[in-house]
Design an enzyme around this catalytic site. Structure first.
Site, PDB file in Angstrom:
ATOM      1  N   PHE A 150       1.366  -7.851  -2.148  1.00  0.00           N
ATOM      2  CA  PHE A 150       0.332  -6.926  -2.609  1.00  0.00           C
ATOM      3  C   PHE A 150       0.863  -5.695  -3.354  1.00  0.00           C
ATOM      4  CE2 PHE A 150      -0.949  -8.548   1.719  1.00  0.00           C
ATOM      5  CZ  PHE A 150      -1.520  -9.707   1.221  1.00  0.00           C
ATOM      6  N   CYS A 151       1.932  -5.836  -4.105  1.00  0.00           N
ATOM      7  CA  CYS A 151       2.515  -4.711  -4.849  1.00  0.00           C
ATOM      8  C   CYS A 151       2.773  -3.516  -3.938  1.00  0.00           C
ATOM      9  CB  CYS A 151       1.622  -4.297  -6.018  1.00  0.00           C
ATOM     10  SG  CYS A 151       1.500  -5.548  -7.304  1.00  0.00           S
ATOM     11  N   ALA A 152       3.126  -3.825  -2.697  1.00  0.00           N
ATOM     12  CA  ALA A 152       3.506  -2.794  -1.724  1.00  0.00           C
ATOM     13  C   ALA A 152       4.583  -3.413  -0.832  1.00  0.00           C
ATOM     14  CB  ALA A 152       2.304  -2.338  -0.907  1.00  0.00           C
TER      15      ALA A 152
END
Length: 432
Positions: free
Chosen positions: A381-383
């Site tokens: 999740f781009c985290a």
């Protein structure tokens, strides 16, 4: 209005459906906050990109016959488009509760907005953020940014920030610029952060604070003045307004003092014959060089206006009930483990990340799409720092050694229904 919202209700009973429930037909509605969709497809991926609201589609369709240049023409079409663009700026600013002397700069998205703010950070400025942020709030900042560990609670976040700022100010005259960069709601867990408390801690030490409201603004009111934050960044595509628009809103001085984010037409007052003979404009136009995204601005303003005129508490209460139903159903589904940073009852918006023990998340997502026409997000999740940590913690908390290395995320919003959530729960229960 505080961004810490009421705890998730636990009054909705768990419900595991034995067979798949047909998806809602979800026809295109006629109300401004009805969302467009494809009949038969269950979209539970709002946190990545929300569907288009009817308000945005109608606003763009109305303007398209008039589409022309902005700030660059004397004809009737150009005048109308210029007025629509600047009116959109005012409407978005009102929606975000900007102060009279704030700038509202149109960007491409939240990532672009935060990169703009990183570019205008005064020389010698320091940034403080948390390891739990989306990459958009990790990667734009200088390499010497202070990255605080993932906190275990909202209170721990405030205490960690206060201690870090106190240490940064130790032995100095307190005048060096410091920017605190935090999210309003996690894109991984949906958990809300104590923004007003973090802002007070920042200002106590003479620092400024920017709020990444990409995930918060679609679900709850975001008021710059009430929260006392210095800057807010949002994305249109998460606020039911596609067409590639974003916003950085906030204090004008850093924006007016820095060289333009992009150099080009519209960012200048005058250009002389010499290479460096340029008088840059003040105001939002300084950082909006080139032909602006008129349709995106108008679409976002239309959604902001529709949300402002809606019963936001009622929309929020409906979403919270649906979120509670989703989380309760996931908890009752064998082998499903939810990811979380704070306590299970911490306030959150309509985002839930989870894993199915013993199953690869990408394969589960593909099976849900192919067999049940359900769209989820899978991955980190781009985290990445936060998601990897939460996966490790979920394995420890659940006692399951067979959790996959990536997760699944279900996210809901204006067009989500109980039938769609039940379809997901039924599909997860039926996984082979």
């Amino acid at each position: 209005m505080s961004t810490i919202v009421a705890p998730v209700s636990r009054t909705v009973p768990a419900r595991t459906v034995a067979v798949p429930v047909p998806a809602d037909p979800n026809p295109a509605g006629h109300g401004p906050l009805d969302v467009l969709g494809v009949p038969g497809q269950v979209n539970l991926d709002y946190a990545a990109t929300a569907p288009c609201a009817r308000a945005a589609a109608d606003a763009v369709a109305e303007l398209l016959p008039w589409y022309a240049s902005v700030h660059r023409g004397a004809g009737a079409l150009s005048r109308r488009c210029t007025l629509a663009y600047e009116r959109a700026r005012q409407q978005v600013g009102d929606f975000l509760g900007v102060r009279p002397d704030d700038h509202v700069v149109f960007t491409r998205n939240t990532t672009d907005a935060l990169n703009l703010l990183a570019r205008v950070l005064p020389p010698g400025g320091k940034v403080v953020t948390f390891a739990s942020e989306h990459h958009a709030n990790l990667l734009p900042w200088p390499v010497d940014t202070v990255r605080l560990p993932v906190p275990g609670s909202p209170g721990a976040a405030v205490r960690a920030l206060d201690a870090a700022l106190r240490e940064l100010r130790r032995g100095t005259d307190g005048s060096a610029p410091i920017l605190v960069a935090v999210t309003g709601a996690s894109n991984v867990t949906g958990e809300c952060w104590p923004i007003a408390d973090l802002a007070r801690a920042a200002h106590r030490h003479g620092a400024r604070i920017v709020l990444d409201a990409a995930q918060l603004a679609p679900h709850a009111e975001v008021d710059i003045s009430a929260l006392a934050v210095d800057y807010v960044a949002v994305s249109g595509h998460k606020l039911y307004a596609p067409f590639g628009i974003g916003v950085l809103a906030g204090r004008a001085d850093w924006l007016d003092a820095a060289p333009p984010y992009l150099a080009g037409g519209g960012a200048t007052r005058t250009v002389g014959p010499a290479t460096n003979d340029v008088d840059w404009a003040d105001g939002p136009g300084r950082h909006e060089a080139g032909t602006p995204n008129l349709l995106g601005a108008v679409a976002l303003a239309a959604v902001c206006e529709a949300l402002t005129g809606a019963d936001r508490p009622a929309l929020y209460a409906r979403e919270q009930a649906l979120l509670a139903h989703l989380r309760t159903g996931l908890a009752a589904t064998p082998d499903v483990v939810e990811l979380r940073t704070f306590d299970a009852d911490a306030p959150r918006v309509g985002i839930v990340s989870f894993v199915v023990a013993g199953r690869d998340s990408a394969q589960v997502a593909a099976e849900l799409a192919q067999r049940w026409q359900i769209g989820l997000r899978d991955g980190l999740f781009c985290a990445h720092p936060l998601a990897r940590r939460l996966l490790t913690e979920a394995g420890t908390r659940s006692g399951r050694p067979d959790l996959p290395p990536t997760a699944l995320r279900a996210s809901i919003g204006l067009g989500s229904t109980t039938r769609q959530v039940d379809r997901l729960l039924a599909a997860l229960a039926a996984l082979g």
